[in-house]
Write a protein that holds these residues in place. Structure first.
Motif, PDB file in Angstrom:
ATOM      1  N   LEU A 170       0.825  -1.207   0.000  1.00  0.00           N
ATOM      2  CA  LEU A 170       0.000   0.000   0.000  1.00  0.00           C
ATOM      3  C   LEU A 170       0.863   1.262   0.000  1.00  0.00           C
ATOM      4  CD1 LEU A 170      -2.863  -1.064   2.424  1.00  0.00           C
ATOM      5  CD2 LEU A 170      -2.937  -0.908  -0.077  1.00  0.00           C
ATOM      6  N   GLU A 171       1.988   1.215   0.697  1.00  0.00           N
ATOM      7  CA  GLU A 171       2.886   2.365   0.719  1.00  0.00           C
ATOM      8  C   GLU A 171       3.521   2.595  -0.654  1.00  0.00           C
ATOM      9  OE1 GLU A 171       7.039   3.490   2.883  1.00  0.00           O
ATOM     10  OE2 GLU A 171       5.457   2.649   4.161  1.00  0.00           O
ATOM     11  N   ARG A 172       3.958   1.523  -1.299  1.00  0.00           N
ATOM     12  CA  ARG A 172       4.648   1.642  -2.594  1.00  0.00           C
ATOM     13  C   ARG A 172       3.702   1.892  -3.761  1.00  0.00           C
ATOM     14  NH1 ARG A 172       9.193  -2.740  -3.502  1.00  0.00           N
ATOM     15  NH2 ARG A 172       9.813  -1.197  -5.033  1.00  0.00           N
ATOM     16  N   TYR A 173       2.525   1.260  -3.720  1.00  0.00           N
ATOM     17  CA  TYR A 173       1.645   1.293  -4.887  1.00  0.00           C
ATOM     18  C   TYR A 173       0.273   1.898  -4.600  1.00  0.00           C
ATOM     19  CZ  TYR A 173       5.259  -1.903  -6.458  1.00  0.00           C
ATOM     20  OH  TYR A 173       6.470  -2.460  -6.787  1.00  0.00           O
ATOM     21  N   LEU A 212      -4.204   2.838  -6.602  1.00  0.00           N
ATOM     22  CA  LEU A 212      -5.500   2.308  -6.186  1.00  0.00           C
ATOM     23  C   LEU A 212      -6.610   3.331  -6.353  1.00  0.00           C
ATOM     24  CD1 LEU A 212      -4.458   0.389  -2.963  1.00  0.00           C
ATOM     25  CD2 LEU A 212      -4.552  -0.440  -5.307  1.00  0.00           C
ATOM     26  N   LYS A 213      -7.789   2.828  -6.635  1.00  0.00           N
ATOM     27  CA  LYS A 213      -8.963   3.688  -6.832  1.00  0.00           C
ATOM     28  C   LYS A 213     -10.178   2.936  -6.314  1.00  0.00           C
ATOM     29  CE  LYS A 213     -11.500   6.511  -9.734  1.00  0.00           C
ATOM     30  NZ  LYS A 213     -11.749   7.828  -9.564  1.00  0.00           N
ATOM     31  N   SER A 214     -11.070   3.665  -5.664  1.00  0.00           N
ATOM     32  CA  SER A 214     -12.311   3.075  -5.182  1.00  0.00           C
ATOM     33  C   SER A 214     -13.414   3.364  -6.194  1.00  0.00           C
ATOM     34  CB  SER A 214     -12.680   3.677  -3.826  1.00  0.00           C
ATOM     35  OG  SER A 214     -13.890   3.147  -3.372  1.00  0.00           O
ATOM     36  N   TYR A 215     -14.159   2.336  -6.560  1.00  0.00           N
ATOM     37  CA  TYR A 215     -15.270   2.483  -7.499  1.00  0.00           C
ATOM     38  C   TYR A 215     -16.567   2.161  -6.768  1.00  0.00           C
ATOM     39  CZ  TYR A 215     -11.621   2.429 -11.052  1.00  0.00           C
ATOM     40  OH  TYR A 215     -10.512   2.723 -11.797  1.00  0.00           O
ATOM     41  N   PRO A 216     -17.544   3.085  -6.789  1.00  0.00           N
ATOM     42  CA  PRO A 216     -18.781   2.857  -6.035  1.00  0.00           C
ATOM     43  C   PRO A 216     -19.578   1.649  -6.529  1.00  0.00           C
ATOM     44  CG  PRO A 216     -18.943   4.856  -7.369  1.00  0.00           C
ATOM     45  CD  PRO A 216     -17.535   4.364  -7.477  1.00  0.00           C
ATOM     46  N   ASN A 217     -19.471   1.294  -7.799  1.00  0.00           N
ATOM     47  CA  ASN A 217     -20.252   0.164  -8.310  1.00  0.00           C
ATOM     48  C   ASN A 217     -19.481  -1.159  -8.257  1.00  0.00           C
ATOM     49  OD1 ASN A 217     -18.591   1.294 -10.232  1.00  0.00           O
ATOM     50  ND2 ASN A 217     -19.907   0.819 -11.956  1.00  0.00           N
ATOM     51  N   PHE A 246     -10.713  -2.181  -0.435  1.00  0.00           N
ATOM     52  CA  PHE A 246     -11.503  -1.121   0.175  1.00  0.00           C
ATOM     53  C   PHE A 246     -12.654  -1.665   1.014  1.00  0.00           C
ATOM     54  CE2 PHE A 246      -9.435   1.037  -3.377  1.00  0.00           C
ATOM     55  CZ  PHE A 246      -8.791   2.021  -2.664  1.00  0.00           C
ATOM     56  N   ALA A 247     -12.875  -2.948   0.977  1.00  0.00           N
ATOM     57  CA  ALA A 247     -13.846  -3.600   1.849  1.00  0.00           C
ATOM     58  C   ALA A 247     -13.054  -4.330   2.934  1.00  0.00           C
ATOM     59  CB  ALA A 247     -14.694  -4.584   1.046  1.00  0.00           C
ATOM     60  N   LEU A 307      -4.482 -15.530   1.710  1.00  0.00           N
ATOM     61  CA  LEU A 307      -4.822 -14.142   1.428  1.00  0.00           C
ATOM     62  C   LEU A 307      -5.551 -14.131   0.095  1.00  0.00           C
ATOM     63  CD1 LEU A 307      -4.551 -10.984   1.625  1.00  0.00           C
ATOM     64  CD2 LEU A 307      -2.418 -11.263   0.358  1.00  0.00           C
ATOM     65  N   GLU A 308      -6.700 -13.479   0.055  1.00  0.00           N
ATOM     66  CA  GLU A 308      -7.382 -13.246  -1.216  1.00  0.00           C
ATOM     67  C   GLU A 308      -7.930 -11.840  -1.172  1.00  0.00           C
ATOM     68  OE1 GLU A 308     -10.534 -15.018  -4.447  1.00  0.00           O
ATOM     69  OE2 GLU A 308     -10.256 -16.086  -2.559  1.00  0.00           O
ATOM     70  N   VAL A 309      -7.516 -11.029  -2.145  1.00  0.00           N
ATOM     71  CA  VAL A 309      -7.920  -9.628  -2.162  1.00  0.00           C
ATOM     72  C   VAL A 309      -7.901  -9.115  -3.595  1.00  0.00           C
ATOM     73  CG1 VAL A 309      -5.569  -8.785  -1.740  1.00  0.00           C
ATOM     74  CG2 VAL A 309      -7.499  -7.369  -1.077  1.00  0.00           C
ATOM     75  N   LEU A 310      -8.757  -8.151  -3.857  1.00  0.00           N
ATOM     76  CA  LEU A 310      -8.771  -7.455  -5.140  1.00  0.00           C
ATOM     77  C   LEU A 310      -8.312  -6.024  -4.892  1.00  0.00           C
ATOM     78  CD1 LEU A 310      -9.528  -7.246  -8.173  1.00  0.00           C
ATOM     79  CD2 LEU A 310     -11.772  -6.469  -7.398  1.00  0.00           C
ATOM     80  N   PHE A 311      -7.274  -5.609  -5.608  1.00  0.00           N
ATOM     81  CA  PHE A 311      -6.806  -4.234  -5.560  1.00  0.00           C
ATOM     82  C   PHE A 311      -7.389  -3.504  -6.769  1.00  0.00           C
ATOM     83  CE2 PHE A 311      -3.526  -6.554  -3.251  1.00  0.00           C
ATOM     84  CZ  PHE A 311      -3.272  -5.739  -2.166  1.00  0.00           C
ATOM     85  N   PRO A 312      -8.450  -2.687  -6.601  1.00  0.00           N
ATOM     86  CA  PRO A 312      -8.962  -1.907  -7.728  1.00  0.00           C
ATOM     87  C   PRO A 312      -7.932  -0.839  -8.098  1.00  0.00           C
ATOM     88  CG  PRO A 312     -10.518  -1.936  -5.892  1.00  0.00           C
ATOM     89  CD  PRO A 312      -9.235  -2.485  -5.398  1.00  0.00           C
ATOM     90  N   LEU A 313      -7.657  -0.693  -9.379  1.00  0.00           N
ATOM     91  CA  LEU A 313      -6.613   0.212  -9.844  1.00  0.00           C
ATOM     92  C   LEU A 313      -7.201   1.400 -10.584  1.00  0.00           C
ATOM     93  CD1 LEU A 313      -4.324  -2.634 -11.210  1.00  0.00           C
ATOM     94  CD2 LEU A 313      -4.052  -1.405  -9.043  1.00  0.00           C
TER      95      LEU A 313
END
Length: 168
Positions: free
Chosen positions: A24-27, A31-36, A44-45, A54-60
């Motif tokens: 998170l510090e480097r990249y 990242l961008k949050s999308y309301p839909n 962001f959740a 670990l399973e996560v989606l990083f919205p870009l």
């Protein structure tokens, strides 16, 4: 010969789990949050990381050609806490279009070396491979360079920062 020796050394290296704070510090600027976006595993959740997975989606941030994309990450850990299995998948996240249609690029170490595996899927760096073709996720080639979340982000950053289309 040197490349082969380097490959053999990398095959036996133990991969450390992703350091989310460092990522998170480097990249974080990517990242961008999308309301839909309704993906419960989004960074962001509330996402869960256990000792096993670990399973996560990083919205870009939106790419001028590929659109709204994200990096879907799965890491499974062994008893000692090292990465046993990884999958890093750069994909279009909005709108959702299915695995084949949203694919841009991906890396993993799920084995494909069974005796019935077709020759076109056999590679020198097995089990590490790169799903490099945005138009055909089944296509694979050697993966020498992307075996951690940090390395996947570094690869994607080039395209997000430049706005260039990813073309293998």
């Amino acid at each position: 010969m040197a490349r082969r020796r380097e490959t053999e050394e990398k095959e036996t290296e133990q991969l450390l789990p992703a350091d989310i704070d460092e990522i998170l510090e480097r990249y974080g600027h990517l990242l961008k949050s999308y309301p839909n976006l309704r993906d419960r595993e989004s960074i962001f959740a509330d996402f869960k990381r256990t000792n096993k997975k670990l399973e996560v989606l990083f919205p870009l941030k939106e790419h001028p050609i590929h659109g709204k994309t994200g990096l879907h990450v799965v890491e499974n850990y062994d008893e000692a806490g090292y990465v046993r299995l990884y999958q890093y998948h750069w994909k279009r996240i909005i709108p959702k279009m299915g695995v084949q249609m949203n694919h841009i690029s991906g890396w993993g170490n799920d084995p494909h070396d069974a005796e019935w595996t077709p020759d076109e899927y056999r590679i020198e760096t097995e089990p590490h491979h790169h799903h490099y073709d945005p138009s055909d996720r089944r296509r694979r080639r050697e993966n020498y360079d992307v075996r951690t979340l940090d390395q996947a982000f570094a690869f994607i950053t080039i395209y997000l920062d430049s706005g260039e289309e990813y073309k293998p």
